[in-house]
Write a protein that holds these residues in place. Structure first.
Motif, PDB file in Angstrom:
ATOM      1  N   ALA A   1      -2.535   1.862  -4.582  1.00  0.00           N
ATOM      2  CA  ALA A   1      -2.358   3.219  -4.069  1.00  0.00           C
ATOM      3  C   ALA A   1      -3.734   3.863  -3.925  1.00  0.00           C
ATOM      4  CB  ALA A   1      -1.497   4.041  -5.023  1.00  0.00           C
TER       5      ALA A   1
ATOM      6  N   ASN B   1       1.707   4.919  -1.581  1.00  0.00           N
ATOM      7  CA  ASN B   1       0.940   5.979  -2.233  1.00  0.00           C
ATOM      8  C   ASN B   1       1.796   7.005  -2.961  1.00  0.00           C
ATOM      9  OD1 ASN B   1      -1.629   5.040  -1.306  1.00  0.00           O
ATOM     10  ND2 ASN B   1      -1.060   5.775   0.717  1.00  0.00           N
TER      11      ASN B   1
ATOM     12  N   HIS C   1       0.857  -1.181   0.000  1.00  0.00           N
ATOM     13  CA  HIS C   1       0.000   0.000   0.000  1.00  0.00           C
ATOM     14  C   HIS C   1       0.896   1.235   0.000  1.00  0.00           C
ATOM     15  CE1 HIS C   1      -3.897  -2.054   1.496  1.00  0.00           C
ATOM     16  NE2 HIS C   1      -3.065  -2.975   1.062  1.00  0.00           N
TER      17      HIS C   1
END
Length: 125
Positions: A65, A38, A36
């Motif tokens: 993301a 971003n 995860h």
């Protein structure tokens, strides 16, 4: 199949240690780890080493993301993230619109902006 969604390799990459690597290697299951991350700046040398350990253990490594206003809501930010992920051995997988949860409104990006970014990414990636 074993599917793990986690931010741990991004925030504490050292937790993916030799013990976990060996445990994953011993599994008969096909292994999928979805990170995860971003922003491209989250992918430093420690994260690269962590991804290497995951891949050496037989894991397929993907990324999802979340589109966040002021953080990664531009074509350039998403392109840099995707290119950095690929260079690190991670396949970009999902770009999510932010869940409408209390307190996160300031990070919300319109669906139209998200669609435009994805369209632009398809043109270059």
């Amino acid at each position: 199949r074993l599917r793990i969604h986690t931010r741990l390799p991004i925030v504490i990459p050292s937790r993916v240690d030799e013990s976990l690597k060996q445990l994953l290697q011993q599994s008969r299951l096909s292994k999928w780890v979805v990170l995860h991350a971003n922003h491209a700046n989250e992918l430093d040398a420690e994260v690269e080493d962590c991804v290497k350990r995951l891949r050496q253990s037989g894991c397929n490594v993907l990324n999802q993301a979340v589109l966040l206003r002021g953080i990664n809501d531009t074509f350039d930010a998403q392109r840099m993230l995707c290119e950095r992920l690929i260079d690190t051995g991670v396949t970009p997988y999902y770009l999510h619109q932010l869940d409408k949860v209390y307190g996160a409104e300031r990070y919300e990006v319109s669906v139209e902006v998200g669609e435009r970014i994805v369209s632009q990414l398809r043109g270059v990636l």
